[in-house]
Design a protein around this motif. Structure first.
Motif, PDB file in Angstrom:
ATOM      1  N   HIS A 128      -4.521  -7.375   5.738  1.00 21.22           N
ATOM      2  CA  HIS A 128      -5.525  -6.382   5.351  1.00 21.22           C
ATOM      3  C   HIS A 128      -6.938  -6.964   5.365  1.00 21.22           C
ATOM      4  O   HIS A 128      -7.124  -8.168   5.215  1.00 21.22           O
ATOM      5  CB  HIS A 128      -5.238  -5.861   3.943  1.00 21.22           C
ATOM      6  CG  HIS A 128      -3.967  -5.092   3.842  1.00 21.22           C
ATOM      7  ND1 HIS A 128      -2.772  -5.684   3.496  1.00 21.22           N
ATOM      8  CD2 HIS A 128      -3.691  -3.785   4.052  1.00 21.22           C
ATOM      9  CE1 HIS A 128      -1.818  -4.770   3.483  1.00 21.22           C
ATOM     10  NE2 HIS A 128      -2.353  -3.611   3.822  1.00 21.22           N
ATOM     11  N   HIS A 159      -7.640   5.218   7.723  1.00 24.34           N
ATOM     12  CA  HIS A 159      -6.726   4.090   7.500  1.00 24.34           C
ATOM     13  C   HIS A 159      -6.947   3.364   6.173  1.00 24.34           C
ATOM     14  O   HIS A 159      -6.376   2.296   5.950  1.00 24.34           O
ATOM     15  CB  HIS A 159      -6.833   3.100   8.673  1.00 24.34           C
ATOM     16  CG  HIS A 159      -6.125   3.592   9.886  1.00 24.34           C
ATOM     17  ND1 HIS A 159      -6.697   4.486  10.765  1.00 24.34           N
ATOM     18  CD2 HIS A 159      -4.872   3.354  10.336  1.00 24.34           C
ATOM     19  CE1 HIS A 159      -5.823   4.757  11.711  1.00 24.34           C
ATOM     20  NE2 HIS A 159      -4.716   4.092  11.478  1.00 24.34           N
ATOM     21  N   GLU A 161      -6.195   2.390   2.612  1.00 19.46           N
ATOM     22  CA  GLU A 161      -5.067   2.424   1.687  1.00 19.46           C
ATOM     23  C   GLU A 161      -5.626   2.311   0.277  1.00 19.46           C
ATOM     24  O   GLU A 161      -6.333   1.365  -0.040  1.00 19.46           O
ATOM     25  CB  GLU A 161      -4.103   1.266   1.967  1.00 19.46           C
ATOM     26  CG  GLU A 161      -3.465   1.340   3.333  1.00 19.46           C
ATOM     27  CD  GLU A 161      -2.563   0.144   3.626  1.00 19.46           C
ATOM     28  OE1 GLU A 161      -2.345  -0.699   2.723  1.00 19.46           O
ATOM     29  OE2 GLU A 161      -2.089   0.050   4.767  1.00 19.46           O
ATOM     30  N   LYS A 162      -5.308   3.276  -0.547  1.00 18.08           N
ATOM     31  CA  LYS A 162      -5.826   3.310  -1.920  1.00 18.08           C
ATOM     32  C   LYS A 162      -5.161   2.201  -2.751  1.00 18.08           C
ATOM     33  O   LYS A 162      -4.079   1.735  -2.432  1.00 18.08           O
ATOM     34  CB  LYS A 162      -5.541   4.666  -2.542  1.00 18.08           C
ATOM     35  CG  LYS A 162      -6.111   5.821  -1.745  1.00 18.08           C
ATOM     36  CD  LYS A 162      -7.216   6.457  -2.499  1.00 18.08           C
ATOM     37  CE  LYS A 162      -7.661   7.717  -1.766  1.00 18.08           C
ATOM     38  NZ  LYS A 162      -8.990   7.728  -1.394  1.00 18.08           N
ATOM     39  N   ALA A 171      -9.383  -0.908  -2.597  1.00 16.76           N
ATOM     40  CA  ALA A 171      -8.987  -0.160  -1.405  1.00 16.76           C
ATOM     41  C   ALA A 171      -9.020  -1.142  -0.239  1.00 16.76           C
ATOM     42  O   ALA A 171      -9.829  -2.067  -0.217  1.00 16.76           O
ATOM     43  CB  ALA A 171      -9.957   0.991  -1.166  1.00 16.76           C
ATOM     44  N   HIS A 174      -5.188  -1.750   6.623  1.00 15.97           N
ATOM     45  CA  HIS A 174      -4.218  -2.548   7.363  1.00 15.97           C
ATOM     46  C   HIS A 174      -4.759  -2.708   8.781  1.00 15.97           C
ATOM     47  O   HIS A 174      -4.873  -1.755   9.539  1.00 15.97           O
ATOM     48  CB  HIS A 174      -2.848  -1.873   7.368  1.00 15.97           C
ATOM     49  CG  HIS A 174      -1.793  -2.741   7.942  1.00 15.97           C
ATOM     50  ND1 HIS A 174      -1.423  -2.672   9.257  1.00 15.97           N
ATOM     51  CD2 HIS A 174      -1.058  -3.731   7.389  1.00 15.97           C
ATOM     52  CE1 HIS A 174      -0.485  -3.565   9.489  1.00 15.97           C
ATOM     53  NE2 HIS A 174      -0.244  -4.222   8.371  1.00 15.97           N
ATOM     54  N   SER A 177      -2.646  -1.689  12.079  1.00 15.54           N
ATOM     55  CA  SER A 177      -2.565  -0.228  12.225  1.00 15.54           C
ATOM     56  C   SER A 177      -3.873   0.350  12.743  1.00 15.54           C
ATOM     57  O   SER A 177      -3.881   1.227  13.613  1.00 15.54           O
ATOM     58  CB  SER A 177      -2.219   0.431  10.878  1.00 15.54           C
ATOM     59  OG  SER A 177      -0.987  -0.008  10.407  1.00 15.54           O
TER      60      SER A 177
END
Length: 195
Positions: A128, A159, A161-162, A171, A174, A177
């Motif tokens: 990440h 994209h 992510e929380k 937050a 990735h 992705s």
């Protein structure tokens, strides 16, 4: 003394059975309930398979770049460099990373470069990056791909992510992705994309 030896032997045998057999079996049984049955989550793209939780190296300017890795993203050798901020070699390495980043991202001020893009994570395998680390690379990626910055920012926002339960941790994005999605968008719009 003879009594103490038998107690130690019994304790060793109980520990061996408990921690060498029962505990691993319990963890294995719990893992079977996971979607991947404990084999790790995978991402499939262009006929290749990647582990979701293992960072990948991206150096091409048309991709969002990942955190540096002290182990060259080798999952069999997870670890950090253990060099501190007073280590001269480490400081030179960070300076080289700053220079390379500034060269690839003209128009970005040195103070805008997030520290995570200059320093390796503790595992060397972090998949990440922060939202700030993605946003600072938008102009370069958009230019290299021949797509609008707005489209790249929109892709970043899709994209994010929380944090866990919106409470724990920051937050994040990735990276693999996001870069796979970039390739898909480039193919759809006819921009520059990976072969």
């Amino acid at each position: 003394m003879k009594n103490s030896i038998w107690i130690a032997i019994r304790l060793t045998l109980v520990s061996l059975v408990l921690f060498g057999v029962l505990y691993p079996l319990a963890i294995w049984a719990i893992a079977q309930a996971a979607p991947s049955q404990g084999r790790g989550e995978r991402i499939e793209a262009d006929g290749r398979s990647y582990y979701y939780h293992i960072g990948q190296s991206f150096t091409d300017t048309k991709y969002f770049q990942s955190r540096p890795s002290a182990v060259n993203y080798n999952a069999s050798g997870s670890g950090a460099s253990n060099k501190g901020p007073s280590n001269e070699d480490y400081l030179k390495e960070v300076e080289q990373r700053i220079d390379r980043f500034m060269e690839q991202n003209p128009g970005i001020k040195r103070s805008q470069v997030p520290a995570e893009l200059l320093t390796a994570s503790g595992s060397g395998l972090d998949p990440h990056i922060s939202v700030a680390s993605a946003n600072v690379q938008v102009a370069r990626v958009a230019r290299a791909r021949g797509i609008s910055e707005a489209a790249v920012v929109d892709l970043i926002n899709q994209h994010i992510e929380k944090p866990l339960w919106n409470l724990f941790g920051p937050a994040k994005i990735h990276l693999l992705s996001l870069n796979i999605a970039l390739d898909k968008i480039s193919k759809q719009t006819g921009g520059n994309h990976a072969d």
